[in-house]
Motif scaffolding. Structure first.
Motif, PDB file in Angstrom:
ATOM      1  N   ASP A  82       0.858  -1.178   0.000  1.00 42.45           N
ATOM      2  CA  ASP A  82       0.000   0.000   0.000  1.00 42.45           C
ATOM      3  C   ASP A  82       0.900   1.236   0.000  1.00 42.45           C
ATOM      4  N   ARG A  83       0.854   2.010  -1.079  1.00 38.99           N
ATOM      5  CA  ARG A  83       1.823   3.101  -1.208  1.00 38.99           C
ATOM      6  C   ARG A  83       1.227   4.283  -1.939  1.00 38.99           C
ATOM      7  N   LEU A  84       1.856   5.437  -1.760  1.00 39.99           N
ATOM      8  CA  LEU A  84       1.445   6.640  -2.469  1.00 39.99           C
ATOM      9  C   LEU A  84       2.288   6.731  -3.732  1.00 39.99           C
ATOM     10  N   LYS A  85       1.639   6.612  -4.886  1.00 39.81           N
ATOM     11  CA  LYS A  85       2.375   6.502  -6.147  1.00 39.81           C
ATOM     12  C   LYS A  85       2.646   7.870  -6.771  1.00 39.81           C
ATOM     13  N   VAL A  86       3.897   8.082  -7.102  1.00 43.84           N
ATOM     14  CA  VAL A  86       4.290   9.284  -7.827  1.00 43.84           C
ATOM     15  C   VAL A  86       4.976   8.796  -9.093  1.00 43.84           C
ATOM     16  N   VAL A  87       4.348   9.044 -10.226  1.00 40.20           N
ATOM     17  CA  VAL A  87       4.818   8.420 -11.457  1.00 40.20           C
ATOM     18  C   VAL A  87       5.506   9.426 -12.377  1.00 40.20           C
ATOM     19  N   PHE A  88       6.638   9.021 -12.880  1.00 42.46           N
ATOM     20  CA  PHE A  88       7.347   9.809 -13.889  1.00 42.46           C
ATOM     21  C   PHE A  88       7.457   8.959 -15.154  1.00 42.46           C
ATOM     22  N   ASP A  90       9.537   8.815 -18.607  1.00 42.52           N
ATOM     23  CA  ASP A  90      10.732   9.366 -19.248  1.00 42.52           C
ATOM     24  C   ASP A  90      11.215  10.625 -18.520  1.00 42.52           C
ATOM     25  N   GLY A  91      11.114  10.575 -17.205  1.00 43.90           N
ATOM     26  CA  GLY A  91      11.654  11.674 -16.404  1.00 43.90           C
ATOM     27  C   GLY A  91      10.713  12.849 -16.215  1.00 43.90           C
ATOM     28  N   VAL A  92       9.456  12.719 -16.659  1.00 41.59           N
ATOM     29  CA  VAL A  92       8.492  13.810 -16.499  1.00 41.59           C
ATOM     30  C   VAL A  92       7.322  13.336 -15.643  1.00 41.59           C
ATOM     31  N   PHE A  93       6.993  14.131 -14.659  1.00 40.27           N
ATOM     32  CA  PHE A  93       5.901  13.784 -13.744  1.00 40.27           C
ATOM     33  C   PHE A  93       4.605  13.575 -14.522  1.00 40.27           C
ATOM     34  N   ASP A  94       3.906  12.512 -14.188  1.00 43.55           N
ATOM     35  CA  ASP A  94       2.647  12.198 -14.855  1.00 43.55           C
ATOM     36  C   ASP A  94       1.519  12.243 -13.820  1.00 43.55           C
ATOM     37  N   PRO A  95       0.823  13.398 -13.754  1.00 47.02           N
ATOM     38  CA  PRO A  95      -0.196  13.545 -12.706  1.00 47.02           C
ATOM     39  C   PRO A  95      -1.329  12.535 -12.859  1.00 47.02           C
ATOM     40  N   ALA A  96      -1.673  12.199 -14.090  1.00 49.25           N
ATOM     41  CA  ALA A  96      -2.804  11.291 -14.303  1.00 49.25           C
ATOM     42  C   ALA A  96      -2.513   9.907 -13.732  1.00 49.25           C
ATOM     43  N   ALA A  97      -1.261   9.466 -13.852  1.00 49.76           N
ATOM     44  CA  ALA A  97      -0.907   8.123 -13.378  1.00 49.76           C
ATOM     45  C   ALA A  97      -0.573   8.114 -11.886  1.00 49.76           C
ATOM     46  N   SER A  98      -0.398   9.314 -11.312  1.00 56.50           N
ATOM     47  CA  SER A  98       0.015   9.398  -9.910  1.00 56.50           C
ATOM     48  C   SER A  98      -1.185   9.509  -8.985  1.00 56.50           C
ATOM     49  N   ASP A  99      -0.945   9.218  -7.720  1.00 56.18           N
ATOM     50  CA  ASP A  99      -1.969   9.439  -6.711  1.00 56.18           C
ATOM     51  C   ASP A  99      -2.002  10.919  -6.356  1.00 56.18           C
ATOM     52  N   ASP A 100      -3.020  11.296  -5.627  1.00 60.02           N
ATOM     53  CA  ASP A 100      -3.101  12.630  -5.065  1.00 60.02           C
ATOM     54  C   ASP A 100      -1.884  12.816  -4.152  1.00 60.02           C
ATOM     55  N   LEU A 101      -1.140  13.905  -4.367  1.00 58.07           N
ATOM     56  CA  LEU A 101       0.124  14.060  -3.645  1.00 58.07           C
ATOM     57  C   LEU A 101      -0.071  14.585  -2.216  1.00 58.07           C
ATOM     58  N   SER A 102      -0.893  13.897  -1.454  1.00 58.70           N
ATOM     59  CA  SER A 102      -1.021  14.306  -0.058  1.00 58.70           C
ATOM     60  C   SER A 102      -1.304  13.079   0.780  1.00 58.70           C
ATOM     61  N   GLY A 103      -0.897  13.159   2.001  1.00 59.06           N
ATOM     62  CA  GLY A 103      -1.125  12.023   2.878  1.00 59.06           C
ATOM     63  C   GLY A 103      -0.818  12.435   4.298  1.00 59.06           C
ATOM     64  N   ALA A 104      -1.266  11.649   5.244  1.00 58.09           N
ATOM     65  CA  ALA A 104      -1.033  11.959   6.647  1.00 58.09           C
ATOM     66  C   ALA A 104       0.460  11.954   6.942  1.00 58.09           C
ATOM     67  N   GLY A 105       0.927  12.983   7.648  1.00 61.35           N
ATOM     68  CA  GLY A 105       2.321  13.026   8.076  1.00 61.35           C
ATOM     69  C   GLY A 105       3.290  13.429   6.994  1.00 61.35           C
ATOM     70  N   ARG A 163       1.902   5.935   4.758  1.00 61.14           N
ATOM     71  CA  ARG A 163       2.319   4.868   3.848  1.00 61.14           C
ATOM     72  C   ARG A 163       3.537   5.327   3.057  1.00 61.14           C
ATOM     73  N   PRO A 164       4.270   4.360   2.501  1.00 55.36           N
ATOM     74  CA  PRO A 164       5.487   4.733   1.773  1.00 55.36           C
ATOM     75  C   PRO A 164       5.157   5.583   0.547  1.00 55.36           C
ATOM     76  N   VAL A 165       6.095   6.446   0.183  1.00 56.79           N
ATOM     77  CA  VAL A 165       5.986   7.194  -1.062  1.00 56.79           C
ATOM     78  C   VAL A 165       6.747   6.398  -2.116  1.00 56.79           C
ATOM     79  N   ALA A 166       6.045   6.019  -3.178  1.00 63.59           N
ATOM     80  CA  ALA A 166       6.689   5.201  -4.215  1.00 63.59           C
ATOM     81  C   ALA A 166       6.936   6.038  -5.452  1.00 63.59           C
ATOM     82  N   LEU A 167       8.195   6.241  -5.771  1.00 65.76           N
ATOM     83  CA  LEU A 167       8.556   6.951  -6.994  1.00 65.76           C
ATOM     84  C   LEU A 167       8.703   5.897  -8.085  1.00 65.76           C
ATOM     85  N   ILE A 168       7.866   6.007  -9.087  1.00 66.84           N
ATOM     86  CA  ILE A 168       7.818   4.980 -10.134  1.00 66.84           C
ATOM     87  C   ILE A 168       8.273   5.601 -11.447  1.00 66.84           C
TER      88      ILE A 168
END
Ligand code: ATP
Ligand code: MG
Lengths: 428, 251
Positions: A82-88, A90-105, A163-168
């Motif tokens: 269970d993780r917070l997904k941040v997707v790039f 080819d090196g560019v952030f993809d908001p559509a593929a990523s989760d909402d960038l907020s979480g507890a703590g 939860r962990p932040v997952a850089l994908i």
């Protein structure tokens, strides 16, 4: 008539061609300063002490060499976590593929946006640990990164991250040349786990700066894979504060070239820093771990555990140093680098170093290179375990000490699963 | 069960003959003992049967229930029912004893086309058999033989034998290094497995083990050959007189 050419720096053209990205006040200041550092130190050359065994040419080149993309046809790493997904991509952030960038703590922002804002916690960190990590050994690609990165995330742990932040890092282009720069700040007593996975780009230059304040904890688990032709140079800069914990583990599979540098400054009393890596390489595979741990405080512990399994002409490099500054008493430093060569075509090059300026210090290091233990192999086979499986058992046993550095059981199982997959694919 | 005919073995690396024509037949249901001076080739015989590298068979044959052992890989020999309790059990750091045992049991089952043992069933069986050999749970968790005392290693060999239920068991000096109680446990472990479909070849220097595991046949090996074969009384003779007279008599 043209002036006679003297021995020009072959990298001068690349340096001259660097254009700094547009950006806000503090970001552009940091970029100019980094470009200044880079220009002064120049790009790596073979004669540089820490570039003797790794050819920087492909990283120095003006453009990324094309690298075929690869469909691994497997469940993505950390899929079961269970993780917070941040997707790039080819090196560019993809908001559509990523989760909402907020979480507890936790607070997460993008470098691209934060640079515009005058008041931002990251302005005091971006490029700072990188700059500090340039002495005593220059790390030109990290300076290049600070100067030219336009994307990356700024992660601030203010409490216990839920939860962990997952850089994908996904990859679609055969020629992508990505530069990513992340900054992590762990506030006093806070904790966060950051996961990284994916091939990222045909060529990746990535920096992560991690500042762990008093009593904070940072855990990092990374899977680098699996595109065969990709190249990457990564830097992990960390400052570990009083009674804080920093733990990082990397599994690397495939890839033509990987240079992972870690520069860890143990700055507060009673701090703990562990950095570990397991890599499995086959054929056209060059993997380099270059690690520099500095003890600058009292009663701290550091551990480096690096294991490499190499076959069919793969090359592994380990350059690891423990520097104990004057006054850093009661230091407990440990460094282990080992390779398992599955055939005679593969090679391991190691440069373990200790430099100690305090007297009440316990430091040990060991580096070995060896083949599969034939006696153990026969013992397993005599019990009915087929040769290929017996070899895999011994390979996993060899890697165990590095894998044990992953504290979280679910994450360790993920890593185990990746290794099992690699071994199954590479059975003779 | 096991039939060895005129077996000649030399070292692969150098021109040194070690076995110089071994003839030995062990029938199903029987227990044979081999005794003999140090360096006479007892362990070499057991290694060659188990398939260890480094030896070259120059003449002769070895079959297990008619199957040519020498043509098989070590794991195939194991699946065919051969087991060797090592004189010097091997330490394998990083491989858990339980994982090792389960992988071994299931590999053999798979090779024979049998269903694998479930985790639960395996656990139950292994606990039971370990208990009989006085092997505690902690020893089962540890890496294979790492940090085990000499006696613990030998008991661990017998545990493997008990789990694998081989038909041809070769025990190479399993008694050496055992205290009196451990010797009993090991002998009980062996005796529990004795049945009409199974055979044992017990290599030993001492009569004491043979008090517990009563052999049907005793062989004396010297300089790479079986030089004398007799009943249990032969072992007593060795114990009393040593090898000098026996060897002089056959020379
Ligand atoms: N790999 C090897 N390299 C060199 N010599 C060997 C090797 N294997 C066996 N030998 C030699 O072969 C001879 C027989 O050895 P082996 O271990 O079979 O004797 P053994 O009867 O089991 O002796 P012990 O009672 O001491 O266990 C010895 O002289 C030994 O040194
Ligand atoms: Mg022997």
């Amino acid at each position: 008539m043209a002036a006679p050419q003297t021995k020009a720096d072959p990298n001068a053209a690349r340096l001259a061609a660097i254009r700094l990205p547009e950006g806000g006040v503090w970001a552009s200041e940091a970029r100019s300063a980094a470009l200044g550092r880079l220009t002064a130190m120049g790009l790596p050359r073979r004669r540089d002490e820490y570039w003797r065994w790794t050819d920087a040419a492909a990283l120095n080149a003006a453009e990324a060499a094309p690298a075929a993309t690869f469909d691994p046809r497997e469940r993505p790493p950390f899929d079961s976590v269970d993780r917070l997904k941040v997707v790039f991509v080819d090196g560019v952030f993809d908001p559509a593929a990523s989760d909402d960038l907020s979480g507890a703590g936790i607070e997460i922002g993008r470098l691209a946006e934060a640079g515009e804002r005058d008041i931002h916690w990251a302005r005091h960190l971006y490029g700072r640990l990188e700059a500090a990590g340039q002495t005593p050994v220059a790390r030109p690609f990290a300076a290049l990164n600070t100067a030219t990165a336009t994307d990356g995330v700024l992660i601030r742990a203010t409490g216990t991250a839920a939860r962990p932040v997952a850089l994908i890092y996904l990859r679609r282009s055969e020629t992508s040349d990505a530069v990513l720069h992340h900054v992590v700040r762990v506030e006093p007593g806070a904790s966060v786990t950051v996961l990284e996975s994916g091939p990222a780009a045909a060529r990746l230059n990535k920096v992560m700066e991690v500042d762990v304040a008093e009593g904070g904890a940072f855990h990092h688990v990374r899977v680098q894979g699996r595109d065969h032709e990709r190249r990457a140079v990564t830097h992990l800069f960390a400052r570990v504060g009083k009674a804080a914990t920093f733990k990082s583990f990397t599994l690397t599979k495939n890839g033509r070239l990987t240079r992972n540098e870690a520069v860890i400054d143990i700055a507060g009393d009673g701090a703990v820093a562990h950095i570990a890596g397991a890599c499995v390489g086959d054929g056209d595979f060059h993997h380099d771990d270059t690690v520099f741990v500095t003890h600058g405080a009292v009663g701290c512990e550091s551990r480096q555990v690096f294991k490499k399994v190499l076959r069919a002409g793969a090359t592994g490099v380990f350059q690891g140093k423990i520097l104990v500054k004057p006054g850093a008493q009661q230091t407990d430093g440990y460094q282990l680098s080992q390779s398992l060569l599955l055939d005679e075509a593969s090679q391991f090059l190691a440069k373990p170093e200790l430099e100690i300026y305090a007297d009440d210090v316990k430091c040990s290091h060991g580096s070995t290179s060896g083949a599969i233990d034939e006696t153990a192999l026969f013992y397993l086979r005599s019990r009915g375990v087929p040769a290929a499986e017996a070899t895999d058992l011994l390979v996993l046993a060899f890697l165990a000490e590095a894998l044990d550095e992953v504290e979280d059981e679910a994450l360790r199982d993920e890593i185990r699963g990746r290794l099992d997959g690699w071994l199954a694919r590479h059975r003779k | 069960m096991l039939e060895i005919k005129n077996l000649h073995v030399k070292l692969e690396e150098e021109d040194k003959a070690i076995l110089k024509g071994v003839d030995l037949t062990v029938g199903a249901g029987s227990v044979h003992a081999i005794m003999g001076p140090n360096g006479s080739g007892k362990s070499t015989l057991s290694y060659v049967l188990a398939g260890r590298e480094g030896y070259e068979v120059t003449e002769g044959s070895a079959t297990l229930e008619g199957t040519d052992l020498l043509a098989l890989e070590p794991e195939e020999r194991a699946a065919a029912g051969l087991f060797l309790a090592f004189q010097y059990p091997v330490e394998i750091p990083g491989v858990g004893n339980m994982t090792f045992l389960r992988t071994a049991v299931n590999s053999q089952r798979k090779a024979r086309g049998e269903a694998e043992m479930s985790a639960a069933e395996f656990l139950k069986v292994v606990r039971e058999k370990a208990k009989a050999l006085n092997i505690d749970a902690e020893m089962l968790k540890r890496p294979v033989n790492v940090g085990f005392s000499g006696g613990e290693k030998k008991r661990n060999e017998i545990l493997q034998m008990a789990m694998l239920e081989p038909r041809m068991c070769i025990l190479d000096e399993t008694d050496s290094g055992l205290d009196v109680d451990a010797m009993r446990l090991v002998a009980d472990g062996v005796n529990a497995l004795r049945d009409a479909g199974r055979a044992f070849l017990v290599i030993t220097h001492y009569q004491r083990l043979l008090d517990h595991i009563r052999p049907d046949v005793v062989h004396i090996m010297a300089d790479g050959r079986i030089v004398k074969t007799g009943g249990p009384e032969l072992a007593l003779l060795v114990e009393e007189q040593g090898y000098a007279d026996i060897l002089a008599e056959v020379a």
